[in-house]
Scaffold this motif. Structure first.
Motif, PDB file in Angstrom:
ATOM      1  N   CYS A  84       0.754  -1.114  -0.068  1.00  0.00           N
ATOM      2  CA  CYS A  84       0.168   0.236  -0.050  1.00  0.00           C
ATOM      3  C   CYS A  84       0.917   1.116  -0.111  1.00  0.00           C
ATOM      4  CB  CYS A  84      -0.785   0.151   1.266  1.00  0.00           C
ATOM      5  SG  CYS A  84      -2.203   1.365   1.383  1.00  0.00           S
ATOM      6  N   ASP A  85       0.544   2.180  -0.670  1.00  0.00           N
ATOM      7  CA  ASP A  85       1.314   3.436  -0.694  1.00  0.00           C
ATOM      8  C   ASP A  85       0.721   4.390   0.290  1.00  0.00           C
ATOM      9  OD1 ASP A  85       2.685   5.984  -1.148  1.00  0.00           O
ATOM     10  OD2 ASP A  85       1.636   6.236  -3.089  1.00  0.00           O
ATOM     11  N   TYR A  86       1.501   4.298   1.552  1.00  0.00           N
ATOM     12  CA  TYR A  86       0.993   5.046   2.875  1.00  0.00           C
ATOM     13  C   TYR A  86       1.546   6.314   2.944  1.00  0.00           C
ATOM     14  CZ  TYR A  86       0.470   0.062   4.698  1.00  0.00           C
ATOM     15  OH  TYR A  86       0.246  -1.111   4.794  1.00  0.00           O
ATOM     16  N   GLY A  87       1.934   6.952   1.596  1.00  0.00           N
ATOM     17  CA  GLY A  87       2.393   8.392   1.570  1.00  0.00           C
ATOM     18  C   GLY A  87       3.127   8.689   2.581  1.00  0.00           C
ATOM     19  N   ASP A  88       2.632   9.752   3.156  1.00  0.00           N
ATOM     20  CA  ASP A  88       3.290  10.829   4.317  1.00  0.00           C
ATOM     21  C   ASP A  88       3.715   9.781   5.671  1.00  0.00           C
ATOM     22  OD1 ASP A  88       3.450  12.682   2.459  1.00  0.00           O
ATOM     23  OD2 ASP A  88       1.819  13.852   3.679  1.00  0.00           O
ATOM     24  N   TRP A  89       3.091   8.643   5.634  1.00  0.00           N
ATOM     25  CA  TRP A  89       3.083   7.796   6.896  1.00  0.00           C
ATOM     26  C   TRP A  89       4.434   6.856   6.429  1.00  0.00           C
ATOM     27  CZ3 TRP A  89      -1.624   5.521   9.528  1.00  0.00           C
ATOM     28  CH2 TRP A  89      -2.416   6.486  10.310  1.00  0.00           C
ATOM     29  N   SER A  90       4.954   6.636   5.433  1.00  0.00           N
ATOM     30  CA  SER A  90       5.992   5.717   4.964  1.00  0.00           C
ATOM     31  C   SER A  90       7.056   6.232   6.063  1.00  0.00           C
ATOM     32  CB  SER A  90       6.197   5.945   3.486  1.00  0.00           C
ATOM     33  OG  SER A  90       5.200   5.369   3.128  1.00  0.00           O
TER      34      SER A  90
END
Length: 236
Positions: A85-91
């Motif tokens: 999953c692309d967690y975006g800014d959580w990555s």
């Protein structure tokens, strides 16, 4: 239609450091993850595999390498739609600090409404992964017959989302599914319905033993009541 063997990648350095890796490059298997990957050829030795399909991320490729070494004729394909999953800014952030984010409650209790800042929604994640499975089912069936078995190596949330679809569960229930590192899940697809044959099988029953709860923790609010976003590290 074919039987799909879903393998979650082995335990990674991000798993053991409590980081939500997402699509961050350079995340490899840790020592235990490498051992889990090395054991995979033996665990699957009774199966004839038509093909292996992998997420493009390093930890999945490393998990499959011992199997490919043991079966040099096994075709390997890369499939972007079963990437993490692309967690975006959580990555790349610590899961411990993310637990205080208001969005985490949505991820846990209403994931179909969860959209990661700078990333994708969990609903879009499920759609792309299930579409990939359905297309690969058709491809493998056409090339190898409906009795063929093939393997996909992917990630915890992806596997949970595929299982939810196979069981006819709403995505809001998918956090009830667990897929530990290097676990094997098997789904047999037919013209009318899928059948879940195995779920999160690691062969390790020690992981089912109760875990020690921190002193003073209440059973109703203890961390283990939340699902492990990204899939977790498995048993200690």
């Amino acid at each position: 239609m074919p039987t799909l063997i879903l393998v979650r990648h082995g335990r990674s350095t991000a798993n053991t450091s409590g980081v939500l890796a997402g699509r961050t490059p350079g995340v490899s298997l840790d020592e235990r993850g490498a051992a889990q990957a090395a054991a995979l050829p033996g665990r699957l030795s009774a199966l004839t595999l038509a093909a292996a399909v992998s997420s493009p991320l390093q930890r999945c490729r490393e998990t499959l390498q011992p199997l490919l070494d043991a079966r040099p004729d096994l075709p390997l394909h890369t499939e972007d739609r079963i990437s993490e999953c692309d967690y975006g800014d959580w990555s790349g952030r610590k899961l411990a600090e993310l637990s205080d984010e208001p969005l985490m409650k949505v991820v846990q209790q209403h994931p179909s409404a969860a959209v990661f800042p700078g990333g994708e929604s969990m609903r879009a994640m499920q759609v792309r992964a299930v579409e990939a499975v359905r297309e690969w089912n058709d491809r493998i069936g056409a090339e190898h017959g409906d009795d063929a078995t093939y393997l996909m190596c992917s990630h915890g949330d992806i596997i949970k989302a595929i299982v939810a679809d196979a069981l006819g569960m709403h995505l809001d229930l998918f956090q009830r599914v667990q897929a530990d590192p290097c676990s094997v899940t098997a789904i047999r697809y037919t013209a009318l319905r899928p059948y879940l044959l195995r779920l999160g099988d690691t062969g390790d029953f020690a992981s089912l033993a109760p875990r020690e709860r921190p002193a003073g923790a209440d059973a109703a609010t203890a961390p283990e009541t939340d699902a492990a976003v990204g899939g977790g590290a498995g048993a200690p």
